[in-house]
Design a protein around this motif. Sequence first.
Motif, PDB file in Angstrom:
ATOM      1  N   MET A   1       0.842  -1.193   0.000  1.00 44.31           N
ATOM      2  CA  MET A   1       0.000   0.000   0.000  1.00 44.31           C
ATOM      3  C   MET A   1       0.874   1.239   0.000  1.00 44.31           C
ATOM      4  SD  MET A   1      -2.735   1.243   2.851  1.00 44.31           S
ATOM      5  CE  MET A   1      -3.425   2.895   2.788  1.00 44.31           C
ATOM      6  N   PRO A   2       0.768   2.111  -1.001  1.00 43.82           N
ATOM      7  CA  PRO A   2       1.602   3.310  -1.035  1.00 43.82           C
ATOM      8  C   PRO A   2       1.333   4.225   0.156  1.00 43.82           C
ATOM      9  CG  PRO A   2       0.611   2.889  -3.184  1.00 43.82           C
ATOM     10  CD  PRO A   2      -0.054   1.967  -2.207  1.00 43.82           C
ATOM     11  N   GLU A   3       2.401   4.574   0.853  1.00 42.90           N
ATOM     12  CA  GLU A   3       2.332   5.528   1.948  1.00 42.90           C
ATOM     13  C   GLU A   3       3.255   6.687   1.612  1.00 42.90           C
ATOM     14  OE1 GLU A   3       2.390   3.808   5.919  1.00 42.90           O
ATOM     15  OE2 GLU A   3       1.945   1.822   5.113  1.00 42.90           O
ATOM     16  N   LEU A   4       3.483   7.565   2.554  1.00 44.16           N
ATOM     17  CA  LEU A   4       4.257   8.783   2.285  1.00 44.16           C
ATOM     18  C   LEU A   4       5.571   8.511   1.550  1.00 44.16           C
ATOM     19  CD1 LEU A   4       4.791  11.656   4.861  1.00 44.16           C
ATOM     20  CD2 LEU A   4       6.656  10.855   3.429  1.00 44.16           C
ATOM     21  N   PRO A   5       6.403   7.551   1.960  1.00 40.90           N
ATOM     22  CA  PRO A   5       7.675   7.343   1.254  1.00 40.90           C
ATOM     23  C   PRO A   5       7.499   6.917  -0.201  1.00 40.90           C
ATOM     24  CG  PRO A   5       7.681   6.261   3.398  1.00 40.90           C
ATOM     25  CD  PRO A   5       6.275   6.657   3.127  1.00 40.90           C
ATOM     26  N   ASP A   6       6.494   6.093  -0.464  1.00 39.87           N
ATOM     27  CA  ASP A   6       6.245   5.662  -1.844  1.00 39.87           C
ATOM     28  C   ASP A   6       5.840   6.850  -2.711  1.00 39.87           C
ATOM     29  OD1 ASP A   6       5.864   2.414  -1.387  1.00 39.87           O
ATOM     30  OD2 ASP A   6       5.056   3.606   0.266  1.00 39.87           O
ATOM     31  N   VAL A   7       4.937   7.681  -2.183  1.00 40.25           N
ATOM     32  CA  VAL A   7       4.461   8.821  -2.963  1.00 40.25           C
ATOM     33  C   VAL A   7       5.578   9.845  -3.160  1.00 40.25           C
ATOM     34  CG1 VAL A   7       2.706  10.626  -3.136  1.00 40.25           C
ATOM     35  CG2 VAL A   7       2.117   8.413  -2.138  1.00 40.25           C
ATOM     36  N   GLU A   8       6.467   9.957  -2.184  1.00 40.92           N
ATOM     37  CA  GLU A   8       7.640  10.812  -2.376  1.00 40.92           C
ATOM     38  C   GLU A   8       8.488  10.289  -3.537  1.00 40.92           C
ATOM     39  OE1 GLU A   8      10.328  13.951  -1.789  1.00 40.92           O
ATOM     40  OE2 GLU A   8       8.235  13.659  -1.198  1.00 40.92           O
ATOM     41  N   GLY A   9       8.577   8.971  -3.664  1.00 43.55           N
ATOM     42  CA  GLY A   9       9.286   8.396  -4.811  1.00 43.55           C
ATOM     43  C   GLY A   9       8.597   8.701  -6.123  1.00 43.55           C
ATOM     44  N   PHE A  10       7.266   8.640  -6.143  1.00 43.44           N
ATOM     45  CA  PHE A  10       6.520   8.975  -7.356  1.00 43.44           C
ATOM     46  C   PHE A  10       6.705  10.457  -7.705  1.00 43.44           C
ATOM     47  CE2 PHE A  10       3.335   5.608  -5.662  1.00 43.44           C
ATOM     48  CZ  PHE A  10       4.166   4.590  -6.078  1.00 43.44           C
ATOM     49  N   ARG A  11       6.788  11.289  -6.666  1.00 41.02           N
ATOM     50  CA  ARG A  11       7.026  12.724  -6.909  1.00 41.02           C
ATOM     51  C   ARG A  11       8.372  12.921  -7.611  1.00 41.02           C
ATOM     52  NH1 ARG A  11       9.932  16.720  -5.510  1.00 41.02           N
ATOM     53  NH2 ARG A  11      11.130  15.423  -4.062  1.00 41.02           N
ATOM     54  N   LYS A  12       9.382  12.173  -7.198  1.00 35.45           N
ATOM     55  CA  LYS A  12      10.698  12.302  -7.824  1.00 35.45           C
ATOM     56  C   LYS A  12      10.654  11.837  -9.280  1.00 35.45           C
ATOM     57  CE  LYS A  12      13.205  11.818  -3.471  1.00 35.45           C
ATOM     58  NZ  LYS A  12      14.063  10.949  -2.630  1.00 35.45           N
ATOM     59  N   ALA A 200      10.770   8.724  16.736  1.00 32.38           N
ATOM     60  CA  ALA A 200      10.666   7.508  15.934  1.00 32.38           C
ATOM     61  C   ALA A 200      10.075   7.810  14.562  1.00 32.38           C
ATOM     62  CB  ALA A 200       9.812   6.477  16.671  1.00 32.38           C
ATOM     63  N   MET A 201       9.081   8.660  14.523  1.00 28.69           N
ATOM     64  CA  MET A 201       8.473   9.024  13.241  1.00 28.69           C
ATOM     65  C   MET A 201       9.495   9.675  12.316  1.00 28.69           C
ATOM     66  SD  MET A 201       5.108  11.385  12.482  1.00 28.69           S
ATOM     67  CE  MET A 201       5.882  12.924  13.025  1.00 28.69           C
ATOM     68  N   ARG A 202      10.277  10.591  12.849  1.00 30.32           N
ATOM     69  CA  ARG A 202      11.291  11.256  12.022  1.00 30.32           C
ATOM     70  C   ARG A 202      12.306  10.252  11.478  1.00 30.32           C
ATOM     71  NH1 ARG A 202      10.411  16.326  10.326  1.00 30.32           N
ATOM     72  NH2 ARG A 202      12.615  16.842  10.479  1.00 30.32           N
ATOM     73  N   ARG A 203      12.767   9.330  12.330  1.00 34.88           N
ATOM     74  CA  ARG A 203      13.772   8.348  11.895  1.00 34.88           C
ATOM     75  C   ARG A 203      13.198   7.395  10.864  1.00 34.88           C
ATOM     76  NH1 ARG A 203      14.460   8.194  17.424  1.00 34.88           N
ATOM     77  NH2 ARG A 203      13.510   6.125  17.573  1.00 34.88           N
ATOM     78  N   GLU A 207      14.470   7.106   6.839  1.00 29.77           N
ATOM     79  CA  GLU A 207      15.006   5.893   6.239  1.00 29.77           C
ATOM     80  C   GLU A 207      14.079   5.336   5.158  1.00 29.77           C
ATOM     81  OE1 GLU A 207      18.070   4.564   6.817  1.00 29.77           O
ATOM     82  OE2 GLU A 207      18.302   6.470   7.855  1.00 29.77           O
ATOM     83  N   SER A 208      12.787   5.471   5.363  1.00 27.72           N
ATOM     84  CA  SER A 208      11.837   4.946   4.379  1.00 27.72           C
ATOM     85  C   SER A 208      11.851   5.769   3.101  1.00 27.72           C
ATOM     86  CB  SER A 208      10.426   4.917   4.987  1.00 27.72           C
ATOM     87  OG  SER A 208      10.366   4.046   6.097  1.00 27.72           O
ATOM     88  N   ILE A 209      11.997   7.078   3.221  1.00 27.16           N
ATOM     89  CA  ILE A 209      12.075   7.921   2.028  1.00 27.16           C
ATOM     90  C   ILE A 209      13.328   7.581   1.225  1.00 27.16           C
ATOM     91  CG2 ILE A 209      12.471  10.305   1.274  1.00 27.16           C
ATOM     92  CD1 ILE A 209      10.488  11.144   3.516  1.00 27.16           C
ATOM     93  N   CYS A 213      10.109   3.298   0.146  1.00 26.80           N
ATOM     94  CA  CYS A 213       9.022   2.504   0.709  1.00 26.80           C
ATOM     95  C   CYS A 213       9.371   2.253   2.166  1.00 26.80           C
ATOM     96  CB  CYS A 213       8.842   1.183  -0.039  1.00 26.80           C
ATOM     97  SG  CYS A 213      10.289   0.099   0.072  1.00 26.80           S
ATOM     98  N   VAL A 214       8.462   1.621   2.902  1.00 29.13           N
ATOM     99  CA  VAL A 214       8.816   1.173   4.245  1.00 29.13           C
ATOM    100  C   VAL A 214       9.654  -0.094   4.064  1.00 29.13           C
ATOM    101  CG1 VAL A 214       7.976   0.567   6.535  1.00 29.13           C
ATOM    102  CG2 VAL A 214       6.607   2.072   5.074  1.00 29.13           C
ATOM    103  N   PRO A 215      10.953  -0.034   4.309  1.00 30.54           N
ATOM    104  CA  PRO A 215      11.818  -1.162   3.919  1.00 30.54           C
ATOM    105  C   PRO A 215      11.626  -2.376   4.804  1.00 30.54           C
ATOM    106  CG  PRO A 215      13.081   0.483   5.114  1.00 30.54           C
ATOM    107  CD  PRO A 215      11.718   1.072   4.915  1.00 30.54           C
ATOM    108  N   SER A 216      11.765  -3.535   4.212  1.00 28.60           N
ATOM    109  CA  SER A 216      11.724  -4.792   4.962  1.00 28.60           C
ATOM    110  C   SER A 216      13.133  -5.088   5.456  1.00 28.60           C
ATOM    111  CB  SER A 216      11.205  -5.931   4.077  1.00 28.60           C
ATOM    112  OG  SER A 216      11.147  -7.131   4.796  1.00 28.60           O
ATOM    113  N   ARG A 217      13.391  -4.793   6.724  1.00 25.24           N
ATOM    114  CA  ARG A 217      14.718  -4.967   7.294  1.00 25.24           C
ATOM    115  C   ARG A 217      14.663  -5.949   8.454  1.00 25.24           C
ATOM    116  NH1 ARG A 217      16.911   1.324   7.651  1.00 25.24           N
ATOM    117  NH2 ARG A 217      17.150   1.629   5.386  1.00 25.24           N
ATOM    118  N   ASP A 218      15.709  -6.742   8.589  1.00 22.51           N
ATOM    119  CA  ASP A 218      15.761  -7.714   9.682  1.00 22.51           C
ATOM    120  C   ASP A 218      15.732  -7.037  11.041  1.00 22.51           C
ATOM    121  OD1 ASP A 218      15.880  -9.728   7.829  1.00 22.51           O
ATOM    122  OD2 ASP A 218      18.063  -9.965   7.943  1.00 22.51           O
TER     123      ASP A 218
END
Length: 258
Positions: A1-12, A200-203, A207-209, A213-218
């Motif tokens: 589901m596109p969230e803020l980081p995804d849409v920021e990528g579409f903006r770029k 936490a929101m800022r961090r 990183e997601s931007i 996307c919201v990255p899948s990290r271990d």
Amino acid sequence: MPELPDVEGFRKVLSEHTGAPIRAVRVRDPGILRGIGARQLADALRGHRFEQPRRHGKWLIAPAGGPVLMLHFGMTGSLSWHSPDEPLHRHDRVVWQFDDGELRFRDMRKLQGIRLADDETQAERVLSDLGPDARDVSRARFDKLLSGRRGRLKSVLTDQTFLAGLGNLLADEICWHARINPQRAVGDLDDSDRAALYGAMRRVLRESIKAGCVPSRDTWLTGARDEPAGPCPRCGTPLSSRRIAGRTTVWCSGCQPS
């Protein structure tokens, strides 16, 4: 589901293709349009040039020398650049054609879609019910907004009238990084809780931007949230889940006690 980081990528993506004239607009599925017909959209944009786009929450706003294109990506939307000879995907709904390529709006489920405002004033009216963008909100305003809210934290964080841009994954990730249970009542949060949430929101957004996307990290909740009762990446406690505000919510009862 596109969230803020995804849409920021579409903006770029869109920002890399401003200034060139739009040669044609192909509406392959008018069911993606909201409040405008296919011919109207094509006639309004043909020959115009996209100016620098901006993003507010999950919305992408693209002025085009008068009219303003407004894109909302719902749960499955995307915007991407393609060469003219690349085969179309079956879910490519609208195509903007340029001399050297095409912008394609792709969306399987069509839960939101494309609008066209006559000008910036009308575009702002469409966005008037949204809260401040989650990337830009100050700590002081964040605290003030929280102080006027009731309900569970997860429900508030995903409410676009509170903050624009946070969706299911981001809200859970932010709560996990802040070590705060998403079921907590907002009214019970103290100053240290609010500070932890804001930090936490800022961090997480930063990183997601970077990742688009919201990255899948271990080392993040995203790395384990899809495993049934998977271990918390931080303490190893089996993760808990339940539906809050209609969405699957995941947390660690060890790191995020009630």
